[in-house]
Write a protein that holds these residues in place. Sequence first.
Motif, PDB file in Angstrom:
ATOM      1  N   LEU A   6       0.839  -1.196   0.000  1.00  0.00           N
ATOM      2  CA  LEU A   6       0.000   0.000   0.000  1.00  0.00           C
ATOM      3  C   LEU A   6       0.878   1.251   0.000  1.00  0.00           C
ATOM      4  CD1 LEU A   6      -2.969   0.553   0.064  1.00  0.00           C
ATOM      5  CD2 LEU A   6      -2.875   0.701   2.530  1.00  0.00           C
ATOM      6  N   SER A   7       1.964   1.231   0.825  1.00  0.00           N
ATOM      7  CA  SER A   7       2.797   2.430   0.920  1.00  0.00           C
ATOM      8  C   SER A   7       3.455   2.732  -0.424  1.00  0.00           C
ATOM      9  CB  SER A   7       3.838   2.292   2.025  1.00  0.00           C
ATOM     10  OG  SER A   7       4.459   1.062   1.937  1.00  0.00           O
ATOM     11  N   PHE A   8       3.931   1.678  -1.115  1.00  0.00           N
ATOM     12  CA  PHE A   8       4.582   1.915  -2.405  1.00  0.00           C
ATOM     13  C   PHE A   8       3.576   2.497  -3.407  1.00  0.00           C
ATOM     14  CE2 PHE A   8       5.940   0.741  -6.659  1.00  0.00           C
ATOM     15  CZ  PHE A   8       7.269   1.125  -6.649  1.00  0.00           C
ATOM     16  N   ARG A   9       2.357   1.910  -3.438  1.00  0.00           N
ATOM     17  CA  ARG A   9       1.373   2.391  -4.415  1.00  0.00           C
ATOM     18  C   ARG A   9       0.933   3.830  -4.109  1.00  0.00           C
ATOM     19  NH1 ARG A   9      -3.235  -1.576  -4.864  1.00  0.00           N
ATOM     20  NH2 ARG A   9      -2.566  -2.275  -2.822  1.00  0.00           N
ATOM     21  N   LEU A  10       0.745   4.109  -2.808  1.00  0.00           N
ATOM     22  CA  LEU A  10       0.334   5.474  -2.431  1.00  0.00           C
ATOM     23  C   LEU A  10       1.391   6.492  -2.845  1.00  0.00           C
ATOM     24  CD1 LEU A  10      -1.242   5.173   1.127  1.00  0.00           C
ATOM     25  CD2 LEU A  10      -2.305   6.079  -0.924  1.00  0.00           C
ATOM     26  N   VAL A  11       2.656   6.146  -2.526  1.00  0.00           N
ATOM     27  CA  VAL A  11       3.738   7.100  -2.816  1.00  0.00           C
ATOM     28  C   VAL A  11       3.912   7.261  -4.327  1.00  0.00           C
ATOM     29  CG1 VAL A  11       6.210   7.491  -2.566  1.00  0.00           C
ATOM     30  CG2 VAL A  11       4.885   6.751  -0.620  1.00  0.00           C
ATOM     31  N   THR A  12       3.754   6.170  -5.091  1.00  0.00           N
ATOM     32  CA  THR A  12       3.902   6.273  -6.540  1.00  0.00           C
ATOM     33  C   THR A  12       2.823   7.190  -7.120  1.00  0.00           C
ATOM     34  OG1 THR A  12       4.563   3.983  -6.422  1.00  0.00           O
ATOM     35  CG2 THR A  12       4.270   4.877  -8.610  1.00  0.00           C
ATOM     36  N   TRP A  13       1.596   6.996  -6.642  1.00  0.00           N
ATOM     37  CA  TRP A  13       0.491   7.857  -7.107  1.00  0.00           C
ATOM     38  C   TRP A  13       0.765   9.317  -6.772  1.00  0.00           C
ATOM     39  CZ3 TRP A  13      -3.637   7.978 -10.120  1.00  0.00           C
ATOM     40  CH2 TRP A  13      -4.105   6.769 -10.612  1.00  0.00           C
ATOM     41  N   TYR A  14       1.181   9.505  -5.554  1.00  0.00           N
ATOM     42  CA  TYR A  14       1.455  10.845  -5.039  1.00  0.00           C
ATOM     43  C   TYR A  14       2.560  11.498  -5.875  1.00  0.00           C
ATOM     44  CZ  TYR A  14       3.357  14.035  -1.458  1.00  0.00           C
ATOM     45  OH  TYR A  14       3.836  15.101  -0.779  1.00  0.00           O
ATOM     46  N   ALA A  15       3.629  10.716  -6.158  1.00  0.00           N
ATOM     47  CA  ALA A  15       4.752  11.260  -6.931  1.00  0.00           C
ATOM     48  C   ALA A  15       4.288  11.604  -8.349  1.00  0.00           C
ATOM     49  CB  ALA A  15       5.891  10.246  -6.985  1.00  0.00           C
ATOM     50  N   GLY A  16       3.479  10.731  -8.949  1.00  0.00           N
ATOM     51  CA  GLY A  16       2.983  10.969 -10.305  1.00  0.00           C
ATOM     52  C   GLY A  16       2.149  12.235 -10.367  1.00  0.00           C
ATOM     53  N   LEU A  17       1.214  12.352  -9.427  1.00  0.00           N
ATOM     54  CA  LEU A  17       0.335  13.532  -9.412  1.00  0.00           C
ATOM     55  C   LEU A  17       1.141  14.812  -9.199  1.00  0.00           C
ATOM     56  CD1 LEU A  17      -2.872  12.495  -7.469  1.00  0.00           C
ATOM     57  CD2 LEU A  17      -2.659  13.230  -9.825  1.00  0.00           C
ATOM     58  N   LEU A  18       2.089  14.702  -8.260  1.00  0.00           N
ATOM     59  CA  LEU A  18       2.911  15.870  -7.939  1.00  0.00           C
ATOM     60  C   LEU A  18       3.712  16.319  -9.157  1.00  0.00           C
ATOM     61  CD1 LEU A  18       3.029  17.089  -5.117  1.00  0.00           C
ATOM     62  CD2 LEU A  18       5.299  16.123  -4.885  1.00  0.00           C
ATOM     63  N   THR A  19       4.264  15.338  -9.894  1.00  0.00           N
ATOM     64  CA  THR A  19       5.058  15.677 -11.078  1.00  0.00           C
ATOM     65  C   THR A  19       4.163  16.382 -12.102  1.00  0.00           C
ATOM     66  OG1 THR A  19       6.278  13.662 -10.641  1.00  0.00           O
ATOM     67  CG2 THR A  19       6.678  14.701 -12.758  1.00  0.00           C
ATOM     68  N   ILE A  20       2.946  15.820 -12.322  1.00  0.00           N
ATOM     69  CA  ILE A  20       2.041  16.439 -13.305  1.00  0.00           C
ATOM     70  C   ILE A  20       1.718  17.885 -12.886  1.00  0.00           C
ATOM     71  CG2 ILE A  20      -0.287  16.338 -14.292  1.00  0.00           C
ATOM     72  CD1 ILE A  20      -0.037  13.285 -14.129  1.00  0.00           C
ATOM     73  N   VAL A  21       1.385  18.069 -11.590  1.00  0.00           N
ATOM     74  CA  VAL A  21       1.037  19.411 -11.106  1.00  0.00           C
ATOM     75  C   VAL A  21       2.218  20.366 -11.269  1.00  0.00           C
ATOM     76  CG1 VAL A  21       0.469  20.725  -9.026  1.00  0.00           C
ATOM     77  CG2 VAL A  21      -0.738  18.617  -9.518  1.00  0.00           C
ATOM     78  N   PHE A  22       3.421  19.903 -10.910  1.00  0.00           N
ATOM     79  CA  PHE A  22       4.601  20.754 -11.004  1.00  0.00           C
ATOM     80  C   PHE A  22       4.907  21.108 -12.464  1.00  0.00           C
ATOM     81  CE2 PHE A  22       6.924  19.823  -6.724  1.00  0.00           C
ATOM     82  CZ  PHE A  22       5.939  20.562  -6.087  1.00  0.00           C
ATOM     83  N   VAL A  23       4.783  20.135 -13.375  1.00  0.00           N
ATOM     84  CA  VAL A  23       5.082  20.396 -14.789  1.00  0.00           C
ATOM     85  C   VAL A  23       4.082  21.417 -15.334  1.00  0.00           C
ATOM     86  CG1 VAL A  23       5.015  19.338 -17.079  1.00  0.00           C
ATOM     87  CG2 VAL A  23       6.277  18.229 -15.251  1.00  0.00           C
ATOM     88  N   LEU A  24       2.783  21.233 -14.983  1.00  0.00           N
ATOM     89  CA  LEU A  24       1.765  22.191 -15.442  1.00  0.00           C
ATOM     90  C   LEU A  24       2.054  23.591 -14.907  1.00  0.00           C
ATOM     91  CD1 LEU A  24      -1.611  20.261 -15.263  1.00  0.00           C
ATOM     92  CD2 LEU A  24      -0.453  21.160 -17.269  1.00  0.00           C
ATOM     93  N   LEU A  25       2.391  23.635 -13.624  1.00  0.00           N
ATOM     94  CA  LEU A  25       2.702  24.933 -13.003  1.00  0.00           C
ATOM     95  C   LEU A  25       3.887  25.593 -13.686  1.00  0.00           C
ATOM     96  CD1 LEU A  25       2.348  24.645  -9.136  1.00  0.00           C
ATOM     97  CD2 LEU A  25       1.253  26.267 -10.666  1.00  0.00           C
ATOM     98  N   GLY A  26       4.927  24.769 -13.980  1.00  0.00           N
ATOM     99  CA  GLY A  26       6.131  25.273 -14.642  1.00  0.00           C
ATOM    100  C   GLY A  26       5.769  25.841 -16.010  1.00  0.00           C
ATOM    101  N   ALA A  27       4.955  25.071 -16.780  1.00  0.00           N
ATOM    102  CA  ALA A  27       4.583  25.512 -18.131  1.00  0.00           C
ATOM    103  C   ALA A  27       3.795  26.828 -18.052  1.00  0.00           C
ATOM    104  CB  ALA A  27       3.762  24.440 -18.813  1.00  0.00           C
ATOM    105  N   LEU A  28       2.858  26.903 -17.089  1.00  0.00           N
ATOM    106  CA  LEU A  28       2.057  28.131 -16.947  1.00  0.00           C
ATOM    107  C   LEU A  28       2.953  29.304 -16.574  1.00  0.00           C
ATOM    108  CD1 LEU A  28      -1.217  26.943 -15.191  1.00  0.00           C
ATOM    109  CD2 LEU A  28      -0.940  27.840 -17.495  1.00  0.00           C
ATOM    110  N   THR A  29       3.926  29.045 -15.682  1.00  0.00           N
ATOM    111  CA  THR A  29       4.845  30.110 -15.265  1.00  0.00           C
ATOM    112  C   THR A  29       5.583  30.662 -16.480  1.00  0.00           C
ATOM    113  OG1 THR A  29       5.155  28.892 -13.239  1.00  0.00           O
ATOM    114  CG2 THR A  29       6.729  30.634 -13.646  1.00  0.00           C
ATOM    115  N   ILE A  30       6.103  29.760 -17.328  1.00  0.00           N
ATOM    116  CA  ILE A  30       6.863  30.197 -18.510  1.00  0.00           C
ATOM    117  C   ILE A  30       5.960  31.019 -19.440  1.00  0.00           C
ATOM    118  CG2 ILE A  30       8.008  29.347 -20.612  1.00  0.00           C
ATOM    119  CD1 ILE A  30       9.807  28.976 -18.281  1.00  0.00           C
TER     120      ILE A  30
END
Length: 475
Positions: A6-30
């Motif tokens: 469960l911990s591995f799956r939760l963290v993987t999901w969390y990391a994936g979502l975080l990466t998507i949010v950060f990439v979107l934020l980065g693109a919007l910033t640019i």
Amino acid sequence: MNTRSLSFRLVTWYAGLLTIVFVLLGALTIIFLRHYLEANLLDIQARRAQQIADTLLTAASRTGDAVVAGEIEDLYSPEVNDRFIRITRADGHVVYASGKPKDAGFDPSRVPPPSLTRDKGFQRKESLPSGSLLIAARTYGDTRETRYIVEVGVSTARTEATLSQVLIMLAVGLPIAVCVAVAGGFILVRRALKPVDRLSHKAEEITQHNLSERLPVMRSGDELERLSLSLNLMISRLEDAIQSSKQFVADASHELRTPLAVLRGELESLAQEAQLKSQTRETLGSMLEEVDRLAEIVEGLLALSRLDTGEAQAEWVRFDLAELAATTADQISLLAEDKNITLVCEASTNVPVEGDRARLKQVVVNLLDNAIKYTPNGGRIRMKITREGDYALLDVSDDGIGIPPEALSHVFKRFYRVDGSRSREQGGAGLGLSIVKSICAAHGAQVEVASVPGKGSSFRIRQPLARESAALGPS
Ligand code: ADP
């Protein structure tokens, strides 16, 4: 690492979502930064164009185009400042056009002529092969006067450089931020799931022998508290169910004892009558045998249910296991002699243990009885009692028929017989070894079996030695 945890799956999901949010934020910033910087630059250029129109072109009709050009050079030095300035008359004549900038960021000769619009001003972005240019234009004059278009431009190279620095910052910073967030998330998830680990370890420890134990309840008010409470309720229900089934077996076997004894007595007195036909006498004999078997099963069940409820350990004394085993072997040797089996007992040393003598004697009896039952005539049985570290070892080995490997893990189960018909002929109901196991468990001892079919079997009891302080009981 368990990728299905469960911990591995939760963290993987969390990391994936975080990466998507950060990439979107980065693109919007640019995107927003580019828009903001370009709008700012255009604003400055527009103001400069307005300034040129207001200050220089007002007097152009008097001074002439050459003077205007000279003043622009003097005041703005466009080449040195990497700017583009062009003044075009409404008839298309270029009054002034700046030359190549110092940084060669664009080629002024390739900037297309302005559109001769009637608007007061306009802005545009010119993409030239040598680089892009942001141009703001202002018109000057009305229908009576000569109309001019003043264009002031600047290369986008600096904006692009700033944007690429931000991009590099984001490209380095975002993965670091994701890694830090994931590591934090992992620690948090591990901490949050630790109680689940504790629950499952404790749940694994609970067997039918310690059903009175309960899982730890975390008073956290969350789902885990509810889960532990529900599991504890389930264990309580299981305990009740097992307890009542044990009670049923105990009551039933107890109740069966007396009628069986009466039946046996009556059958015996019937069998003694003189005028019976021989066939009737034979039938009575086999009925008596069956009643004896039944009585043996009932006794076995009663013994097991007493062991289950903990009633069986009537006494708890320290005694010499070697002496008990030797005496028992002596008593049972007659059975072995009947089958011409050699029974050897090696028990010279003093091996003190603690427990119920009668129950442990039963262990020795059951093991020897089985060894005699399942060893053909003329075989050999060896019993050995030794000490090994803090343990007393009691080994009973024979060179009998042995036990098939697939049956080895079952022989201690209640009513299990390797070969039902063969065992029944020998009079066994499949309870002897389960009684041995229950007695061992009550004494903190373990019982192991090893066997090779056709070669023989060997049983080993490993019981903790008595502590020095324990009193030696009567032998
Ligand atoms: P039973 O009363 O039928 O002997 P036990 O619980 O004592 O029941 O033993 C279970 C089964 O294990 C027996 O049916 C028998 O097949 C096998 N077994 C036990 N002891 C031995 C042995 N010494 N040699 C071969 N088989 C054995």
